[in-house]
Design an enzyme around this catalytic site. Structure first.
Site, PDB file in Angstrom:
ATOM      1  N   ASP A  58     -39.928  -4.809  -5.032  1.00  0.00           N
ATOM      2  CA  ASP A  58     -38.682  -4.766  -4.579  1.00  0.00           C
ATOM      3  C   ASP A  58     -38.444  -3.046  -5.085  1.00  0.00           C
ATOM      4  O   ASP A  58     -37.783  -2.948  -5.480  1.00  0.00           O
ATOM      5  CB  ASP A  58     -37.763  -6.193  -5.601  1.00  0.00           C
ATOM      6  CG  ASP A  58     -37.892  -7.145  -5.032  1.00  0.00           C
ATOM      7  OD1 ASP A  58     -38.545  -6.364  -3.731  1.00  0.00           O
ATOM      8  OD2 ASP A  58     -37.691  -7.884  -5.276  1.00  0.00           O
ATOM      9  N   GLY A 107     -41.913 -14.256  -8.394  1.00  0.00           N
ATOM     10  CA  GLY A 107     -42.692 -13.626  -7.624  1.00  0.00           C
ATOM     11  C   GLY A 107     -43.979 -12.878  -6.769  1.00  0.00           C
ATOM     12  O   GLY A 107     -44.563 -11.645  -7.803  1.00  0.00           O
TER      13      GLY A 107
HETATM   14  O1  F6P Z   1     -38.767 -10.372  -6.094  1.00  0.00           O
HETATM   15  C1  F6P Z   1     -39.738 -10.131  -5.492  1.00  0.00           C
HETATM   16  C2  F6P Z   1     -39.386 -11.398  -4.473  1.00  0.00           C
HETATM   17  O2  F6P Z   1     -40.068 -11.020  -2.785  1.00  0.00           O
HETATM   18  C3  F6P Z   1     -37.466 -10.290  -3.225  1.00  0.00           C
HETATM   19  O3  F6P Z   1     -37.921  -9.493  -2.610  1.00  0.00           O
HETATM   20  C4  F6P Z   1     -37.321 -12.451  -2.708  1.00  0.00           C
HETATM   21  O4  F6P Z   1     -35.892 -11.934  -2.485  1.00  0.00           O
HETATM   22  C5  F6P Z   1     -37.450 -12.696  -3.483  1.00  0.00           C
HETATM   23  O5  F6P Z   1     -38.802 -12.043  -4.338  1.00  0.00           O
HETATM   24  C6  F6P Z   1     -37.607 -14.164  -2.461  1.00  0.00           C
HETATM   25  O6  F6P Z   1     -38.671 -15.540  -3.651  1.00  0.00           O
HETATM   26  P1  F6P Z   1     -38.894 -16.759  -3.455  1.00  0.00           P
HETATM   27  O7  F6P Z   1     -40.572 -15.532  -3.644  1.00  0.00           O
HETATM   28  O8  F6P Z   1     -39.155 -18.110  -4.428  1.00  0.00           O
HETATM   29  O9  F6P Z   1     -38.492 -16.489  -2.328  1.00  0.00           O
END
Ligand code: F6P
Length: 361
Positions: free
Chosen positions: A140, A14
Protein backbone atom coordinates in the site's frame (compact mmCIF):
# COMPACT_ATOMS: atom_id res chain seq x y z
CA UNK A 1 31.17 -13.84 30.85
CA UNK A 2 30.14 -12.07 27.67
CA UNK A 3 26.37 -11.64 27.41
CA UNK A 4 24.53 -13.10 24.44
CA UNK A 5 22.41 -10.69 22.39
CA UNK A 6 18.99 -12.16 21.73
CA UNK A 7 16.80 -10.90 18.92
CA UNK A 8 13.41 -12.12 17.68
CA UNK A 9 12.15 -11.54 14.15
CA UNK A 10 8.44 -11.06 13.45
CA UNK A 11 6.55 -10.56 10.18
CA UNK A 12 3.06 -9.27 10.89
CA UNK A 13 -0.10 -8.23 9.00
CA UNK A 14 -0.74 -8.84 5.30
CA UNK A 15 2.29 -10.30 3.58
CA UNK A 16 4.07 -8.72 0.61
CA UNK A 17 7.05 -9.32 -1.60
CA UNK A 18 10.45 -8.68 -0.02
CA UNK A 19 9.75 -10.03 3.48
CA UNK A 20 12.19 -12.91 3.07
CA UNK A 21 14.78 -10.58 1.60
CA UNK A 22 14.40 -8.39 4.70
CA UNK A 23 14.58 -11.39 7.08
CA UNK A 24 17.74 -12.43 5.25
CA UNK A 25 19.20 -8.92 5.44
CA UNK A 26 18.63 -8.59 9.20
CA UNK A 27 19.73 -12.16 9.95
CA UNK A 28 22.92 -12.14 7.95
CA UNK A 29 23.97 -8.70 9.18
CA UNK A 30 23.32 -9.64 12.82
CA UNK A 31 25.30 -12.87 12.49
CA UNK A 32 28.17 -11.08 10.80
CA UNK A 33 28.31 -8.12 13.10
CA UNK A 34 27.62 -9.52 16.57
CA UNK A 35 29.76 -12.40 17.89
CA UNK A 36 27.41 -13.71 20.55
CA UNK A 37 23.98 -13.57 19.02
CA UNK A 38 20.89 -15.75 19.10
CA UNK A 39 18.11 -15.13 16.62
CA UNK A 40 14.56 -16.42 17.04
CA UNK A 41 11.86 -16.42 14.41
CA UNK A 42 8.36 -15.93 15.81
CA UNK A 43 5.78 -18.01 13.95
CA UNK A 44 2.81 -16.30 12.27
CA UNK A 45 3.38 -12.74 13.38
CA UNK A 46 2.45 -11.60 16.88
CA UNK A 47 0.73 -14.95 17.40
CA UNK A 48 4.15 -16.58 17.88
CA UNK A 49 5.03 -14.03 20.54
CA UNK A 50 1.67 -14.52 22.24
CA UNK A 51 1.76 -18.34 22.20
CA UNK A 52 5.54 -18.69 22.62
CA UNK A 53 5.72 -20.38 19.23
CA UNK A 54 9.13 -19.72 17.73
CA UNK A 55 12.13 -21.34 16.12
CA UNK A 56 15.79 -20.81 16.67
CA UNK A 57 17.29 -19.45 13.45
CA UNK A 58 20.67 -20.36 12.11
CA UNK A 59 22.82 -19.09 9.29
CA UNK A 60 21.37 -21.57 6.79
CA UNK A 61 17.84 -20.28 7.47
CA UNK A 62 18.85 -17.00 5.88
CA UNK A 63 20.24 -18.52 2.69
CA UNK A 64 18.49 -18.98 -0.62
CA UNK A 65 15.41 -16.94 0.29
CA UNK A 66 16.00 -13.55 -1.34
CA UNK A 67 13.90 -14.47 -4.37
CA UNK A 68 11.06 -16.11 -2.42
CA UNK A 69 7.64 -14.48 -2.05
CA UNK A 70 5.62 -14.52 1.20
CA UNK A 71 7.39 -14.97 4.53
CA UNK A 72 9.21 -18.04 5.84
CA UNK A 73 8.00 -17.08 9.32
CA UNK A 74 4.29 -16.90 8.47
CA UNK A 75 2.11 -13.96 9.41
CA UNK A 76 -1.26 -13.10 10.95
CA UNK A 77 -3.43 -10.12 11.79
CA UNK A 78 -4.44 -9.26 15.37
CA UNK A 79 -7.33 -7.18 16.76
CA UNK A 80 -5.95 -3.73 17.35
CA UNK A 81 -7.75 -1.08 19.39
CA UNK A 82 -6.37 2.18 17.98
CA UNK A 83 -3.67 3.60 20.24
CA UNK A 84 -4.74 1.39 23.13
CA UNK A 85 -4.31 -2.36 22.92
CA UNK A 86 -3.91 -5.62 21.02
CA UNK A 87 -6.70 -7.93 22.15
CA UNK A 88 -8.09 -11.43 21.69
CA UNK A 89 -11.65 -12.13 20.50
CA UNK A 90 -12.97 -11.57 24.05
CA UNK A 91 -11.34 -8.16 24.28
CA UNK A 92 -8.60 -9.34 26.67
CA UNK A 93 -5.23 -7.67 26.26
CA UNK A 94 -2.55 -9.85 24.63
CA UNK A 95 0.31 -7.55 25.55
CA UNK A 96 1.04 -9.28 28.92
CA UNK A 97 1.48 -12.65 27.14
CA UNK A 98 3.84 -11.00 24.64
CA UNK A 99 5.80 -9.34 27.44
CA UNK A 100 6.06 -12.71 29.17
CA UNK A 101 7.60 -14.38 26.09
CA UNK A 102 9.93 -11.42 25.64
CA UNK A 103 11.15 -11.75 29.25
CA UNK A 104 11.38 -15.53 29.30
CA UNK A 105 13.54 -15.51 26.17
CA UNK A 106 15.56 -12.69 27.70
CA UNK A 107 15.26 -10.76 24.44
CA UNK A 108 17.18 -7.60 23.71
CA UNK A 109 15.02 -6.55 20.82
CA UNK A 110 12.14 -7.47 18.52
CA UNK A 111 12.58 -6.74 14.82
CA UNK A 112 9.04 -6.25 13.57
CA UNK A 113 8.32 -6.10 9.85
CA UNK A 114 4.90 -4.79 9.08
CA UNK A 115 2.51 -2.36 7.50
CA UNK A 116 0.65 0.58 8.83
CA UNK A 117 -1.28 -1.33 11.51
CA UNK A 118 1.79 -3.26 12.60
CA UNK A 119 3.78 -0.05 13.13
CA UNK A 120 1.00 1.17 15.40
CA UNK A 121 0.84 -2.05 17.40
CA UNK A 122 4.67 -2.22 17.60
CA UNK A 123 4.53 1.16 19.30
CA UNK A 124 2.23 -0.33 21.95
CA UNK A 125 4.85 -3.02 22.62
CA UNK A 126 7.50 -0.33 22.86
CA UNK A 127 5.33 1.63 25.31
CA UNK A 128 4.92 -1.56 27.36
CA UNK A 129 8.72 -1.71 27.77
CA UNK A 130 9.96 -3.94 24.94
CA UNK A 131 12.84 -2.85 22.71
CA UNK A 132 11.67 -2.78 19.12
CA UNK A 133 13.07 -1.90 15.71
CA UNK A 134 10.63 -1.96 12.81
CA UNK A 135 10.79 -2.20 9.03
CA UNK A 136 8.15 -0.72 6.72
CA UNK A 137 6.59 -3.31 4.43
CA UNK A 138 3.35 -3.13 2.48
CA UNK A 139 2.12 -3.00 -1.08
CA UNK A 140 0.00 0.00 0.00
CA UNK A 141 3.01 2.34 0.51
CA UNK A 142 1.00 4.16 3.17
CA UNK A 143 3.45 4.20 6.10
CA UNK A 144 4.16 7.61 7.46
CA UNK A 145 7.77 8.82 7.48
CA UNK A 146 9.15 6.70 4.64
CA UNK A 147 9.11 7.61 0.96
CA UNK A 148 8.67 3.98 0.04
CA UNK A 149 7.91 0.60 1.60
CA UNK A 150 9.17 -2.72 0.32
CA UNK A 151 6.50 -4.71 -1.52
CA UNK A 152 5.14 -1.61 -3.19
CA UNK A 153 7.27 -1.71 -6.34
CA UNK A 154 6.64 -5.44 -6.88
CA UNK A 155 2.89 -4.84 -6.62
CA UNK A 156 3.14 -1.90 -9.02
CA UNK A 157 4.90 -4.19 -11.50
CA UNK A 158 2.17 -6.83 -11.22
CA UNK A 159 -0.73 -4.37 -11.36
CA UNK A 160 0.82 -2.62 -14.36
CA UNK A 161 1.22 -5.95 -16.08
CA UNK A 162 -2.42 -6.85 -15.42
CA UNK A 163 -3.60 -3.62 -17.05
CA UNK A 164 -1.18 -4.16 -19.96
CA UNK A 165 -2.80 -7.53 -20.61
CA UNK A 166 -6.31 -6.13 -20.27
CA UNK A 167 -5.46 -3.54 -22.94
CA UNK A 168 -5.34 -6.06 -25.76
CA UNK A 169 -8.64 -7.77 -24.96
CA UNK A 170 -10.35 -4.43 -24.23
CA UNK A 171 -9.16 -3.17 -27.57
CA UNK A 172 -10.27 -6.26 -29.56
CA UNK A 173 -13.78 -6.09 -28.12
CA UNK A 174 -14.07 -2.30 -27.89
CA UNK A 175 -15.06 -2.61 -24.23
CA UNK A 176 -14.71 -0.48 -21.14
CA UNK A 177 -12.73 -2.23 -18.42
CA UNK A 178 -12.38 -1.43 -14.74
CA UNK A 179 -9.30 -2.94 -13.11
CA UNK A 180 -9.60 -2.75 -9.33
CA UNK A 181 -6.35 -2.52 -7.41
CA UNK A 182 -5.46 -2.94 -3.74
CA UNK A 183 -4.07 -0.23 -1.51
CA UNK A 184 -6.77 0.03 1.12
CA UNK A 185 -7.57 3.74 1.66
CA UNK A 186 -4.45 5.03 -0.10
CA UNK A 187 -4.12 5.44 -3.86
CA UNK A 188 -0.35 4.97 -4.35
CA UNK A 189 -0.55 1.58 -6.05
CA UNK A 190 -3.36 2.60 -8.38
CA UNK A 191 -1.70 5.88 -9.32
CA UNK A 192 1.66 4.30 -10.21
CA UNK A 193 0.17 1.27 -11.99
CA UNK A 194 -2.39 3.46 -13.74
CA UNK A 195 0.20 5.89 -15.08
CA UNK A 196 2.65 3.07 -15.85
CA UNK A 197 0.11 1.14 -17.93
CA UNK A 198 -1.51 4.05 -19.72
CA UNK A 199 -4.92 3.80 -18.02
CA UNK A 200 -7.43 6.38 -19.30
CA UNK A 201 -9.12 7.02 -15.96
CA UNK A 202 -7.57 6.67 -12.50
CA UNK A 203 -9.84 6.68 -9.46
CA UNK A 204 -8.15 7.22 -6.10
CA UNK A 205 -9.52 7.36 -2.56
CA UNK A 206 -7.90 10.76 -2.11
CA UNK A 207 -9.74 12.30 -5.10
CA UNK A 208 -13.48 11.57 -4.76
CA UNK A 209 -15.02 10.97 -8.19
CA UNK A 210 -18.04 12.47 -9.86
CA UNK A 211 -19.76 9.69 -11.85
CA UNK A 212 -21.13 12.18 -14.40
CA UNK A 213 -17.60 13.42 -15.13
CA UNK A 214 -16.41 9.84 -15.70
CA UNK A 215 -19.32 9.10 -18.06
CA UNK A 216 -18.74 12.36 -19.96
CA UNK A 217 -15.04 11.51 -20.37
CA UNK A 218 -15.77 7.97 -21.59
CA UNK A 219 -18.34 9.20 -24.10
CA UNK A 220 -15.94 11.82 -25.43
CA UNK A 221 -13.27 9.17 -25.88
CA UNK A 222 -15.65 6.99 -27.84
CA UNK A 223 -16.83 9.92 -29.98
CA UNK A 224 -13.22 10.78 -30.80
CA UNK A 225 -12.78 7.28 -32.25
CA UNK A 226 -11.21 5.45 -29.33
CA UNK A 227 -13.38 2.38 -28.94
CA UNK A 228 -12.16 1.07 -25.61
CA UNK A 229 -11.29 2.58 -22.25
CA UNK A 230 -9.48 1.38 -19.15
CA UNK A 231 -10.17 2.62 -15.65
CA UNK A 232 -7.65 1.84 -12.87
CA UNK A 233 -9.83 1.87 -9.76
CA UNK A 234 -8.51 1.91 -6.22
CA UNK A 235 -10.39 -0.51 -3.97
CA UNK A 236 -10.93 2.46 -1.63
CA UNK A 237 -12.20 4.84 -4.35
CA UNK A 238 -15.14 6.92 -3.22
CA UNK A 239 -17.71 9.20 -4.76
CA UNK A 240 -18.07 12.91 -4.07
CA UNK A 241 -21.49 12.06 -2.65
CA UNK A 242 -19.92 9.87 0.03
CA UNK A 243 -18.87 13.02 1.90
CA UNK A 244 -15.81 13.40 4.08
CA UNK A 245 -13.81 10.18 4.50
CA UNK A 246 -14.53 8.29 7.65
CA UNK A 247 -13.26 4.69 7.95
CA UNK A 248 -16.31 3.53 9.88
CA UNK A 249 -18.80 5.09 7.43
CA UNK A 250 -16.84 3.63 4.48
CA UNK A 251 -16.98 0.16 6.07
CA UNK A 252 -20.73 0.43 6.69
CA UNK A 253 -21.35 1.59 3.12
CA UNK A 254 -19.39 -1.37 1.78
CA UNK A 255 -21.35 -3.81 3.95
CA UNK A 256 -24.73 -2.48 2.89
CA UNK A 257 -23.88 -2.29 -0.82
CA UNK A 258 -25.48 -4.80 -3.17
CA UNK A 259 -22.23 -4.92 -5.15
CA UNK A 260 -19.25 -7.03 -4.08
CA UNK A 261 -16.84 -4.13 -4.64
CA UNK A 262 -16.79 -0.51 -5.81
CA UNK A 263 -15.79 -1.49 -9.37
CA UNK A 264 -18.93 -3.58 -9.88
CA UNK A 265 -21.05 -0.65 -8.73
CA UNK A 266 -19.27 1.71 -11.10
CA UNK A 267 -19.36 -0.79 -13.99
CA UNK A 268 -23.12 -1.16 -13.61
CA UNK A 269 -23.67 2.60 -13.68
CA UNK A 270 -21.21 3.15 -16.55
CA UNK A 271 -22.76 0.42 -18.70
CA UNK A 272 -26.26 1.77 -18.13
CA UNK A 273 -25.31 5.40 -18.76
CA UNK A 274 -22.97 4.93 -21.75
CA UNK A 275 -24.38 1.78 -23.32
CA UNK A 276 -20.76 0.60 -23.60
CA UNK A 277 -20.06 -3.04 -22.82
CA UNK A 278 -18.25 -2.94 -19.49
CA UNK A 279 -16.21 -5.55 -17.60
CA UNK A 280 -14.43 -5.76 -14.23
CA UNK A 281 -11.08 -7.41 -13.46
CA UNK A 282 -9.79 -7.74 -9.90
CA UNK A 283 -6.28 -9.16 -9.53
CA UNK A 284 -6.66 -9.13 -5.70
CA UNK A 285 -4.02 -10.98 -3.71
CA UNK A 286 -2.15 -11.80 -6.90
CA UNK A 287 -0.69 -8.31 -6.38
CA UNK A 288 0.96 -9.45 -3.15
CA UNK A 289 2.28 -12.77 -4.39
CA UNK A 290 5.33 -14.15 -6.13
CA UNK A 291 8.96 -13.09 -6.03
CA UNK A 292 10.00 -9.56 -5.12
CA UNK A 293 11.22 -7.41 -7.99
CA UNK A 294 14.94 -6.50 -7.86
CA UNK A 295 14.19 -3.03 -6.48
CA UNK A 296 12.36 -4.56 -3.50
CA UNK A 297 15.11 -7.13 -2.94
CA UNK A 298 17.66 -4.35 -2.71
CA UNK A 299 15.46 -2.11 -0.58
CA UNK A 300 14.51 -4.91 1.84
CA UNK A 301 18.16 -5.99 2.17
CA UNK A 302 19.19 -2.40 2.83
CA UNK A 303 16.39 -1.93 5.40
CA UNK A 304 17.32 -5.26 7.03
CA UNK A 305 21.00 -4.39 7.37
CA UNK A 306 20.03 -0.97 8.75
CA UNK A 307 17.85 -2.65 11.40
CA UNK A 308 20.84 -4.80 12.42
CA UNK A 309 22.93 -1.65 12.65
CA UNK A 310 20.42 -0.12 15.08
CA UNK A 311 20.63 -3.27 17.23
CA UNK A 312 24.45 -3.12 17.21
CA UNK A 313 24.14 0.46 18.44
CA UNK A 314 21.33 -0.44 20.89
CA UNK A 315 19.35 2.34 19.25
CA UNK A 316 15.83 1.03 19.81
CA UNK A 317 12.34 2.45 19.29
CA UNK A 318 13.07 3.25 15.64
CA UNK A 319 11.59 2.44 12.25
CA UNK A 320 14.01 2.21 9.35
CA UNK A 321 12.83 4.55 6.59
CA UNK A 322 13.83 5.93 3.25
CA UNK A 323 13.86 9.70 3.07
CA UNK A 324 15.07 11.56 -0.04
CA UNK A 325 16.99 8.50 -1.20
CA UNK A 326 18.74 7.89 2.15
CA UNK A 327 18.06 5.03 4.55
CA UNK A 328 17.53 6.60 7.97
CA UNK A 329 16.13 5.61 11.37
CA UNK A 330 13.10 7.62 12.47
CA UNK A 331 11.26 7.48 15.82
CA UNK A 332 8.66 4.72 15.72
CA UNK A 333 6.29 7.01 17.60
CA UNK A 334 6.37 9.37 14.60
CA UNK A 335 5.83 6.61 12.00
CA UNK A 336 2.96 5.09 13.99
CA UNK A 337 1.14 8.35 14.45
CA UNK A 338 -0.37 8.83 11.00
CA UNK A 339 -1.18 7.18 7.68
CA UNK A 340 0.62 8.39 4.56
CA UNK A 341 -2.20 9.07 2.13
CA UNK A 342 -1.41 10.24 -1.36
CA UNK A 343 -1.17 14.04 -1.34
CA UNK A 344 -3.61 15.45 -3.90
CA UNK A 345 -0.84 17.78 -5.13
CA UNK A 346 1.50 14.83 -5.80
CA UNK A 347 3.50 15.63 -8.97
CA UNK A 348 2.46 12.36 -10.65
CA UNK A 349 -1.20 13.36 -10.42
CA UNK A 350 -0.38 16.56 -12.28
CA UNK A 351 1.61 14.56 -14.83
CA UNK A 352 -1.47 12.38 -15.33
CA UNK A 353 -3.66 15.42 -15.84
CA UNK A 354 -1.12 16.93 -18.26
CA UNK A 355 -1.27 13.86 -20.48
CA UNK A 356 -5.06 13.71 -20.44
CA UNK A 357 -5.82 11.09 -17.77
CA UNK A 358 -9.11 11.69 -16.00
CA UNK A 359 -9.17 11.41 -12.22
CA UNK A 360 -12.95 11.49 -12.30
CA UNK A 361 -13.17 14.91 -10.64
O1 F6P B 1 -2.59 -3.87 3.45
C1 F6P B 1 -2.29 -4.72 2.39
C2 F6P B 1 -3.56 -5.21 1.74
O2 F6P B 1 -3.21 -6.07 0.66
C3 F6P B 1 -4.50 -4.12 1.25
O3 F6P B 1 -4.10 -3.55 0.03
C4 F6P B 1 -5.80 -4.88 1.18
O4 F6P B 1 -6.90 -4.01 1.32
C5 F6P B 1 -5.71 -5.80 2.36
O5 F6P B 1 -4.34 -5.95 2.65
C6 F6P B 1 -6.31 -7.16 2.15
O6 F6P B 1 -6.28 -7.83 3.36
P1 F6P B 1 -6.40 -9.41 3.53
O7 F6P B 1 -5.12 -10.02 3.05
O8 F6P B 1 -6.59 -9.59 4.98
O9 F6P B 1 -7.56 -9.85 2.69
Amino acid sequence: MKRITRVALITSGGDCQGLNAAIRGVGKALLNRIDDIEIFGMQDGYRGLIDRDYKFMESRDFSGIITHGGTILGTSRQNYIPGKDIVDDNGESLIPAMMDTYNRLNLDCLVIMGGNGTQKSAKLLMDAGMNVVTLPKTIDNDIWGTDVTFGFQSAVDIATNVIDYIHSTASSHGRTFLVELMGRDAGWLTLYAGVGSGADVILLPEIPYDIDKIVEYLEERRESGRKFSILAVSEGARSKNDGVFDEEAARKKKESSKYPTISYELADIIEKKTGQETRVTIPGHYQRGGPPCPYDRVLATHFGAAAADLIVKKDYGKMVAMQNGNIVPIPLAEAAEKTKFLPTDHPLIQVGRDIGISFGD
